[in-house]
Design a protein around this motif. Structure first.
Motif, PDB file in Angstrom:
ATOM      1  N   THR A  75       0.814  -1.431   0.036  1.00  0.00           N
ATOM      2  CA  THR A  75      -0.125   0.076   0.081  1.00  0.00           C
ATOM      3  C   THR A  75       0.873   1.155  -0.153  1.00  0.00           C
ATOM      4  N   PRO A  76       1.818   1.413   0.998  1.00  0.00           N
ATOM      5  CA  PRO A  76       2.845   2.508   0.729  1.00  0.00           C
ATOM      6  C   PRO A  76       3.416   2.761  -0.649  1.00  0.00           C
ATOM      7  N   LEU A  77       3.779   1.679  -1.230  1.00  0.00           N
ATOM      8  CA  LEU A  77       4.479   1.872  -2.518  1.00  0.00           C
ATOM      9  C   LEU A  77       3.493   2.004  -3.760  1.00  0.00           C
ATOM     10  N   LYS A  78       2.422   1.523  -3.609  1.00  0.00           N
ATOM     11  CA  LYS A  78       1.526   2.355  -4.345  1.00  0.00           C
ATOM     12  C   LYS A  78       1.125   3.988  -4.192  1.00  0.00           C
ATOM     13  N   LEU A  79       1.004   4.197  -3.205  1.00  0.00           N
ATOM     14  CA  LEU A  79       0.969   5.706  -2.858  1.00  0.00           C
ATOM     15  C   LEU A  79       2.171   6.419  -3.400  1.00  0.00           C
ATOM     16  N   ALA A  80       3.313   5.882  -3.269  1.00  0.00           N
ATOM     17  CA  ALA A  80       4.630   6.290  -3.473  1.00  0.00           C
ATOM     18  C   ALA A  80       4.660   6.461  -5.186  1.00  0.00           C
ATOM     19  N   LEU A  81       4.108   5.572  -5.617  1.00  0.00           N
ATOM     20  CA  LEU A  81       3.899   5.504  -7.263  1.00  0.00           C
ATOM     21  C   LEU A  81       3.178   6.679  -7.744  1.00  0.00           C
ATOM     22  N   PHE A  82       2.001   6.696  -6.934  1.00  0.00           N
ATOM     23  CA  PHE A  82       0.896   7.814  -7.542  1.00  0.00           C
ATOM     24  C   PHE A  82       1.686   9.293  -7.103  1.00  0.00           C
ATOM     25  N   ALA A  83       2.432   9.416  -6.164  1.00  0.00           N
ATOM     26  CA  ALA A  83       2.856  10.709  -5.645  1.00  0.00           C
ATOM     27  C   ALA A  83       4.090  10.910  -6.572  1.00  0.00           C
ATOM     28  N   ALA A  84       4.814   9.962  -7.290  1.00  0.00           N
ATOM     29  CA  ALA A  84       5.866  10.140  -8.258  1.00  0.00           C
ATOM     30  C   ALA A  84       5.382  10.671  -9.494  1.00  0.00           C
ATOM     31  N   LEU A  85       4.136   9.993  -9.887  1.00  0.00           N
ATOM     32  CA  LEU A  85       3.503  10.416 -10.991  1.00  0.00           C
ATOM     33  C   LEU A  85       3.160  11.995 -11.065  1.00  0.00           C
ATOM     34  N   VAL A  86       2.420  12.085  -9.704  1.00  0.00           N
ATOM     35  CA  VAL A  86       1.906  13.567  -9.621  1.00  0.00           C
ATOM     36  C   VAL A  86       3.095  14.331  -9.807  1.00  0.00           C
ATOM     37  N   ILE A  87       4.053  14.366  -9.024  1.00  0.00           N
ATOM     38  CA  ILE A  87       5.461  15.061  -9.060  1.00  0.00           C
ATOM     39  C   ILE A  87       6.108  15.374 -10.408  1.00  0.00           C
ATOM     40  N   ALA A  88       6.098  14.087 -11.024  1.00  0.00           N
ATOM     41  CA  ALA A  88       6.918  14.096 -12.361  1.00  0.00           C
ATOM     42  C   ALA A  88       5.999  14.662 -13.511  1.00  0.00           C
ATOM     43  N   MET A  89       4.707  14.944 -13.316  1.00  0.00           N
ATOM     44  CA  MET A  89       3.690  15.250 -14.455  1.00  0.00           C
ATOM     45  C   MET A  89       4.437  16.639 -15.295  1.00  0.00           C
ATOM     46  N   PRO A  90       4.994  17.542 -14.359  1.00  0.00           N
ATOM     47  CA  PRO A  90       5.389  18.922 -15.316  1.00  0.00           C
ATOM     48  C   PRO A  90       6.539  17.957 -16.426  1.00  0.00           C
ATOM     49  N   VAL A  91       7.409  17.308 -15.843  1.00  0.00           N
ATOM     50  CA  VAL A  91       8.551  16.632 -16.877  1.00  0.00           C
ATOM     51  C   VAL A  91       7.843  15.863 -17.772  1.00  0.00           C
TER      52      VAL A  91
END
Length: 244
Positions: A75-91
């Motif tokens: 579960t925390p890994l899934k959240l980390a993946l979502f957060a990474a996708l949101v943070i990297a969205m501008p790139v």
């Protein structure tokens, strides 16, 4: 005089586009996984932040549970993946922009970048709105209506799925102004038609809220009212576009 035929030039151009697309995808993937690697060590802390709106409204001594064997790890890994996708969205969106920009006209380039930036910012604002306003309201409602004798102990995996659904729902809902500006720009609708359809948009906003928001009046209002305001922002933006 060139020895290459038009067919060969077209083939070379197509191959060049494929090579560029591959490079853009590699850069986007590298950015995503780079952020993910940074976030993984803090994934449990990230989940703790996500759970704060719910934990704050649990009864005294209440806690969350994990009903699946690997939930505390996955579960925390899934959240980390979502957060990474949101943070990297501008790139990610920049790589998309850099790939398609050479094929756009000057006027299209002029408006595409502001629209792209606005879309990212509005998605972030929608997610922040869901976290700071909607999740606490939902947590207060769900813990407040529990029958006497029922211990409220939400599962961490199901809470994550629900929170991510809210983030996506509000993040995409906040893209209404961008969608309106694009529709006006490509000639699907006009500003006059949007103004005339305002009453229908308000009804539609409350219908969408009734479908996606939790079943209480406050949560539905927290989605419907911003949608109505964003519709007006979209009309304003489309009007400025029409005058330019």
């Amino acid at each position: 005089m060139s020895d290459s035929s038009p067919g060969e030039d077209t083939k070379q151009s197509f191959i060049a586009h494929l090579i560029e697309l591959r490079e853009r995808l590699l850069k986007a993937t590298a950015a995503l996984f780079g952020v993910l690697i940074v976030l993984i060590p803090s994934s449990n802390r990230l989940y703790g932040w996500l759970a704060l709106p719910l934990i704050a409204h649990l009864p005294q001594g209440g806690t969350m549970i994990a009903i699946e064997v690997f939930s505390p790890f996955v579960t925390p890994l899934k959240l980390a993946l979502f957060a990474a996708l949101v943070i990297a969205m501008p790139v990610l969106l920049y790589q998309l922009w850099a790939f398609v920009a050479p094929g756009l006209y000057k006027r299209e380039k002029k408006f595409a970048m502001p629209i792209l930036v606005s879309a990212v910012v509005l998605f972030y604002v929608g997610c922040a709105f869901a976290y700071f306003f909607v999740l606490p309201a939902v947590a207060k409602f769900t813990t407040g209506v529990a029958p006497t004798g029922v211990a409220v102990m939400p599962d961490i995996g199901r809470y994550l799925d629900f929170a991510l659904m809210l983030f996506l729902a509000f993040g995409l809902s906040f893209e209404v102004p961008v969608a309106i500006v694009i529709l006006v720009a490509i000639g699907v609708v006009t500003v006059t038609q949007l103004v005339s359809a305002r009453r229908y948009a308000i009804v539609g906003a409350f219908v969408v809220a009734a479908i996606f928001a939790p079943p209480d009046a406050l949560s539905m209002a927290l989605l419907a009212v911003p949608l109505c305001l964003l519709y007006e922002v979209g009309i304003l933006g489309a009007g400025l576009l029409s005058k330019s």
